[in-house]
Design a protein around this motif. Structure first.
Motif, PDB file in Angstrom:
ATOM      1  N   TYR A 218      -4.768   2.138  -2.383  1.00 15.64           N
ATOM      2  CA  TYR A 218      -3.688   1.571  -1.579  1.00 15.64           C
ATOM      3  C   TYR A 218      -3.295   2.518  -0.454  1.00 15.64           C
ATOM      4  N   ALA A 219      -3.082   3.793  -0.787  1.00 14.03           N
ATOM      5  CA  ALA A 219      -2.669   4.769   0.222  1.00 14.03           C
ATOM      6  C   ALA A 219      -3.747   4.950   1.281  1.00 14.03           C
ATOM      7  N   ALA A 233      -2.470  -5.599   6.219  1.00  9.49           N
ATOM      8  CA  ALA A 233      -3.014  -6.704   5.429  1.00  9.49           C
ATOM      9  C   ALA A 233      -4.464  -7.001   5.775  1.00  9.49           C
ATOM     10  N   SER A 234      -4.943  -6.501   6.915  1.00 11.81           N
ATOM     11  CA  SER A 234      -6.320  -6.773   7.329  1.00 11.81           C
ATOM     12  C   SER A 234      -7.309  -5.745   6.802  1.00 11.81           C
ATOM     13  N   VAL A 235      -6.821  -4.775   6.034  1.00 16.00           N
ATOM     14  CA  VAL A 235      -7.699  -3.752   5.454  1.00 16.00           C
ATOM     15  C   VAL A 235      -7.746  -3.934   3.946  1.00 16.00           C
ATOM     16  N   HIS A 236      -8.933  -4.129   3.420  1.00 13.41           N
ATOM     17  CA  HIS A 236      -9.135  -4.306   1.985  1.00 13.41           C
ATOM     18  C   HIS A 236     -10.060  -3.204   1.495  1.00 13.41           C
ATOM     19  N   LEU A 237      -9.554  -2.349   0.621  1.00  8.97           N
ATOM     20  CA  LEU A 237     -10.322  -1.192   0.160  1.00  8.97           C
ATOM     21  C   LEU A 237     -10.461  -1.224  -1.348  1.00  8.97           C
ATOM     22  N   ARG A 238     -11.678  -1.018  -1.818  1.00  4.68           N
ATOM     23  CA  ARG A 238     -11.955  -0.940  -3.251  1.00  4.68           C
ATOM     24  C   ARG A 238     -12.611   0.394  -3.584  1.00  4.68           C
ATOM     25  N   SER A 239     -12.300   0.873  -4.777  1.00  4.43           N
ATOM     26  CA  SER A 239     -12.868   2.138  -5.241  1.00  4.43           C
ATOM     27  C   SER A 239     -13.081   2.027  -6.747  1.00  4.43           C
ATOM     28  N   GLU A 240     -14.002   1.157  -7.093  1.00  2.88           N
ATOM     29  CA  GLU A 240     -14.170   0.731  -8.487  1.00  2.88           C
ATOM     30  C   GLU A 240     -14.423   1.884  -9.451  1.00  2.88           C
ATOM     31  N   HIS A 241     -15.329   2.772  -9.077  1.00  7.10           N
ATOM     32  CA  HIS A 241     -15.616   3.944  -9.903  1.00  7.10           C
ATOM     33  C   HIS A 241     -15.642   5.170  -9.006  1.00  7.10           C
ATOM     34  N   VAL A 242     -15.084   6.261  -9.495  1.00  5.25           N
ATOM     35  CA  VAL A 242     -15.043   7.511  -8.735  1.00  5.25           C
ATOM     36  C   VAL A 242     -15.559   8.632  -9.630  1.00  5.25           C
ATOM     37  N   GLY A 243     -16.559   9.334  -9.135  1.00 11.03           N
ATOM     38  CA  GLY A 243     -17.181  10.402  -9.924  1.00 11.03           C
ATOM     39  C   GLY A 243     -16.514  11.738  -9.735  1.00 11.03           C
ATOM     40  N   GLY A 244     -15.220  11.815 -10.042  1.00 11.03           N
ATOM     41  CA  GLY A 244     -14.473  13.062  -9.921  1.00 11.03           C
ATOM     42  C   GLY A 244     -13.847  13.198  -8.549  1.00 11.03           C
ATOM     43  N   GLY A 245     -12.779  13.963  -8.489  1.00  6.53           N
ATOM     44  CA  GLY A 245     -12.086  14.160  -7.218  1.00  6.53           C
ATOM     45  C   GLY A 245     -11.372  15.498  -7.141  1.00  6.53           C
ATOM     46  N   PHE A 246     -10.523  15.787  -8.139  1.00 10.09           N
ATOM     47  CA  PHE A 246      -9.803  17.061  -8.245  1.00 10.09           C
ATOM     48  C   PHE A 246      -8.895  17.329  -7.048  1.00 10.09           C
ATOM     49  N   THR A 468      -3.256  -1.008  -8.619  1.00 11.39           N
ATOM     50  CA  THR A 468      -4.106  -0.192  -7.758  1.00 11.39           C
ATOM     51  C   THR A 468      -4.161   1.240  -8.275  1.00 11.39           C
ATOM     52  N   ALA A 469      -4.570   1.373  -9.514  1.00 10.32           N
ATOM     53  CA  ALA A 469      -4.787   2.688 -10.110  1.00 10.32           C
ATOM     54  C   ALA A 469      -6.180   3.169  -9.738  1.00 10.32           C
ATOM     55  N   ALA A 470      -6.499   4.396 -10.125  1.00  9.34           N
ATOM     56  CA  ALA A 470      -7.833   4.943  -9.889  1.00  9.34           C
ATOM     57  C   ALA A 470      -8.267   5.691 -11.135  1.00  9.34           C
ATOM     58  N   ASP A 471      -9.507   5.460 -11.529  1.00 11.92           N
ATOM     59  CA  ASP A 471     -10.069   6.199 -12.663  1.00 11.92           C
ATOM     60  C   ASP A 471     -11.120   7.143 -12.111  1.00 11.92           C
ATOM     61  N   ILE A 472     -10.771   8.410 -12.014  1.00 10.40           N
ATOM     62  CA  ILE A 472     -11.679   9.402 -11.437  1.00 10.40           C
ATOM     63  C   ILE A 472     -12.384  10.213 -12.526  1.00 10.40           C
ATOM     64  N   ILE A 499      -8.480  -2.461 -11.625  1.00  5.42           N
ATOM     65  CA  ILE A 499      -7.860  -1.358 -10.891  1.00  5.42           C
ATOM     66  C   ILE A 499      -8.554  -1.154  -9.542  1.00  5.42           C
ATOM     67  N   ALA A 500      -8.036  -0.202  -8.774  1.00  3.13           N
ATOM     68  CA  ALA A 500      -8.687   0.354  -7.583  1.00  3.13           C
ATOM     69  C   ALA A 500      -8.982  -0.676  -6.505  1.00  3.13           C
ATOM     70  N   ASP A 501      -8.061  -1.606  -6.299  1.00 10.50           N
ATOM     71  CA  ASP A 501      -8.186  -2.621  -5.264  1.00 10.50           C
ATOM     72  C   ASP A 501      -6.879  -2.619  -4.479  1.00 10.50           C
ATOM     73  N   SER A 502      -6.941  -2.316  -3.173  1.00 11.75           N
ATOM     74  CA  SER A 502      -5.717  -2.175  -2.383  1.00 11.75           C
ATOM     75  C   SER A 502      -4.907  -3.460  -2.322  1.00 11.75           C
ATOM     76  N   ASP A 503      -5.536  -4.602  -2.562  1.00 12.06           N
ATOM     77  CA  ASP A 503      -4.811  -5.873  -2.549  1.00 12.06           C
ATOM     78  C   ASP A 503      -3.843  -6.010  -3.722  1.00 12.06           C
ATOM     79  N   PHE A 504      -3.987  -5.166  -4.722  1.00 15.26           N
ATOM     80  CA  PHE A 504      -3.109  -5.263  -5.891  1.00 15.26           C
ATOM     81  C   PHE A 504      -1.718  -4.699  -5.621  1.00 15.26           C
ATOM     82  N   GLY A 505      -1.525  -4.025  -4.494  1.00 10.75           N
ATOM     83  CA  GLY A 505      -0.189  -3.544  -4.142  1.00 10.75           C
ATOM     84  C   GLY A 505      -0.019  -2.050  -4.285  1.00 10.75           C
TER      85      GLY A 505
END
Length: 719
Positions: A218-219, A233-246, A468-472, A499-505
């Motif tokens: 979302y951010a 509203a015209s930007v839709h971002l998904r991040s289904e799986h993330v292999g680490g971030g820290f 719009t959570a993220a599982d890293i 999770i991880a879909d900006s449309d979820f708020g």
């Protein structure tokens, strides 16, 4: 219409171990990461980065490159789409986003062009053939204590002051029976998650569709919209799986900006992915630090003075301060108490948040100094900490929302066998090895951010939760499923969490040990209201019955307390005095970190954090070449991290410690495991050898050098 009903009392999911819901997909390759998203007519981009450490771009000779096979475009500062100049993102003003906007080069590795081609191989070949000339200027990448350009920043992260003062530190030091005055350094460190940063962007029906490796969909989507002047509203971002971030994937990075630029110019999907080497200059890092700790105490170890000063490096692009001295603001009290931060702007990439920002390097310095004070006072290190246990926040004066630090030490000491420890250093041997044990405290603040969640009762009797959570890699998807299931009073197999879909708020990102707490709060409230409606006989239409929650008001109403997770770290090491080799034999961490949702993944997180601290203590160190300004060990061959052979038996456990003001009781566990573990290892090395090491990492050459110096001091003392 149908009516969805719960099945009555079921075994509670929270507090029991559950394997990761996405685990099978990850190990079989079915899980899609950002670089895996397909698209018709997908083009590939390659980032060309600066080879000088400071200067200006004189020319970009793109004509020959545009004639190369498959090349579609070469974007640079002369032709790239314009971005918002005064960008203020999720983490404040950020000029690191101004890629390809000017001819200025602030550091080696700064993006200077983006080559797009039909295949990644063609894009790479063309980018490496691109000739860019520079007007180079003199640069400074040399971080050192006492740097003449150091200054005091106006503010630290999260609005915290750079300096705090209480009482008269100098007077209390002068009146102390025992004084410790020690300087510490920590090295520049890099995140290096397993999955390199990548993004795919495309326009679809007037909407920008993005797949990105981000810790907060979302951010990132909102920041991206602002940068390009788009309707959010015209930007839709998904991040289904993330292999680490820290921390490295917590904000908009150049690869994403460049992918959006290219898809806008070309009108076809574009993928951008970073190399491992590029990740050493494009995604941030932990700044090196130079710290000084002064402690004054009575003969029994009761503190009269505590001063912690910390210097870190930032870039000339954007100020970022590693808040190392904040650690002591909530840990130990003294009549004279001072913490001070300073920073120096160098011609280096901008540092950023890295797992346990501030607390990781800060705890190394202060916890080692506390250990040294205990030695000088002839007091057991755990007993000394107990004598200095504060009744309220040492700086804030606020009451603690639970503080079971001493309970952690008591349980840890029992399990570790601390009572049988000979406090004398350098006396325990195992063949050629010198053996020692050490301990340190851990602390990390517990916070929460507003979030929204939607819970839907489906017509088939199942439930769907969207947030719009993220599982890293933390197991957040599984934990949220457990929380929702318990609140709905059903088994987890009847709940699907998306999770991880900006449309979820709006929802907080995975960072600051606040992800699961913030998301779980929203999920719990939505699920609770849905269950209550169903209990009152609400009918479920064919497209489902949905309830939405927003925790903004609840989070803002949190009472003012010192909110922290705590822990006690223990380590046993063996040191070979002939080679300088250090082997950590065992580690133990006992934590009071709120309610534990999933013991299986929680243990994984805490163990991983302790391994990170071990790696920080003994291995991790980015080395910058003064002449080129570049990191010379920007790969896994030269940048050493703890491997399997370096990791000992690690035991992790926790005490019951729910936060009374949180509906779930969570405090957060993502970073607490890292805090204090490096200090525990360093204190154990002192106990093994009798030599204090105040510079990280503690490499074999430093062990040998210190041993030689100690022998010289001993000989001098006998003359």
């Amino acid at each position: 219409m149908t009516t969805a009903t719960t099945t009555g009392p079921v075994t509670r999911a929270v507090g029991t171990s559950h394997v990761r819901l996405e685990g099978r997909d990850k190990v079989t390759g079915a899980a899609r990461y950002a670089a895996d998203f397909p698209a018709a007519e997908l083009a590939h981009g390659w980032i060309a980065v600066s080879t000088v450490a400071r200067g200006r771009i004189r020319s970009v000779d793109d004509a020959p490159v545009l004639k190369m096979p498959g090349v579609l475009a070469v974007l640079h500062h002369g032709n790239a789409p314009r971005l918002k100049e005064d960008f203020v993102g999720t983490f404040g003003p950020d000029t690191t986003t101004q890629v390809l906007q000017h001819d200025r080069v602030p550091h080696v590795g700064w993006p200077v062009a983006f080559v797009v081609a039909e295949t990644p191989e063609q894009a790479r070949e063309a980018a490496e053939a691109l000739v860019i000339t520079y007007d180079a200027e003199s640069h400074d990448v040399g971080f050192r204590p006492g740097h003449p350009a150091a200054y005091t920043p106006e503010v630290l992260v999260a609005g915290r002051p750079p300096r705090t003062d209480k009482g008269d530190v100098e007077a209390e030091l002068a009146g102390s029976d025992v004084v410790v005055d020690a300087r510490y350094t920590t090295a520049e460190e890099h995140h290096n998650p397993m999955e390199p940063h990548a993004a795919m962007a495309r326009w679809d029906g007037g909407r920008l569709e993005v797949a990105d490796t981000t810790q907060g969909a979302y951010a990132t989507a909102r920041d991206l919209a602002q940068l390009f002047g788009l309707d959010p509203a015209s930007v839709h971002l998904r991040s289904e799986h993330v292999g680490g971030g820290f921390g490295s994937k917590a904000q908009v990075r150049p690869h994403l900006i460049l992918a959006v630029m290219a898809t806008t110019v070309l009108g076809r999907p574009v993928r951008a992915a970073l190399t491992r080497s590029q990740m050493f200059s494009l995604i941030g890092h932990r700044s090196p630090t130079a710290q000084r700790v002064r402690l004054g105490a009575d003969t029994d170890g009761r503190l009269r003075a505590l001063e912690h000063t910390a210097l870190s490096a930032t870039s000339t692009v954007r100020e970022f301060v590693e808040p190392s001295a904040t650690y002591g603001r909530s840990m130990y009290d003294a009549s004279g108490h001072r913490t001070v931060h300073s920073v120096v702007a160098l011609d280096v990439p901008t540092p950023t948040y890295m797992r346990a920002p501030g607390e990781a390097p800060g705890s190394f310095a202060l916890e080692c100094a506390i250990d040294e004070l205990a030695e000088h006072c002839g007091v057991d290190p755990i007993a000394l900490r107990a004598r200095n246990e504060p009744s309220a926040g040492p700086v804030s004066g606020l009451p603690f929302a639970g503080r079971r630090l001493l309970d952690c030490f008591a349980e840890g000491a029992r399990r570790f066998g601390w009572a049988g420890r000979d406090p004398r250093p350098g006396v325990r041997r195992d063949g050629r090895w010198l053996v020692g044990t050490g301990t340190a405290a851990s602390s990390f603040f517990a916070g929460a951010f507003p979030a929204t969640a939607a819970a839907t009762a489906e017509a088939d009797g199942t439930f769907t939760v969207r947030i719009t959570a993220a599982d890293i890699g933390t197991g957040a998807r599984t934990a949220l499923t457990q929380l929702a299931a318990d609140e709905l009073e059903v088994t987890p197999d009847r709940v699907r969490v998306l999770i991880a879909d900006s449309d979820f708020g709006n929802a907080w990102l995975a960072g600051g040990s606040m992800g699961t707490r913030s998301w779980g709060w929203a999920v719990t409230l939505a699920a609770r209201e849905l269950r209550e409606r169903l209990a009152l006989g609400a009918a479920v239409p064919p497209d489902g019955l949905t309830v939405r929650s927003d925790t903004a008001q609840a989070v803002s109403a949190l009472a003012a307390y010192e909110r922290h997770a705590y822990g006690a770290q223990f380590a046993e090491v063996a040191v070979d005095p002939g080679t300088g080799e250090i082997r950590v034999r065992r580690m133990l961490g006992i934590f009071a970190a709120g309610r534990i949702v999933n013991p299986l993944t929680a243990r994984n997180q805490l163990t991983g954090g302790m391994i990170w601290g071990l790696s920080m203590a003994l291995h991790e160190e980015a080395v910058r070449d003064a002449a080129s300004g570049d990191v010379v060990n920007s790969d896994f061959a030269g940048y050493h991290i703890a491997a399997h052979a370096d990791v000992p038996a690690i035991e992790v456990d926790w005490l019951d410690d729910p936060d009374p003001d949180d509906p779930i009781g969570i405090k957060g566990i993502g970073e607490i495991g890292t805090v204090g573990s490096a200090a525990a290892v360093a204190n154990a090395i002192w106990h093994a050898t009798g030599v204090r090491h105040r510079d990280l990492p503690i490499r074999p050459d430093r062990v040998l050098t210190s041993a030689t110096a100690q022998k010289e001091r001993d000989r001098a003392g006998h003359r």
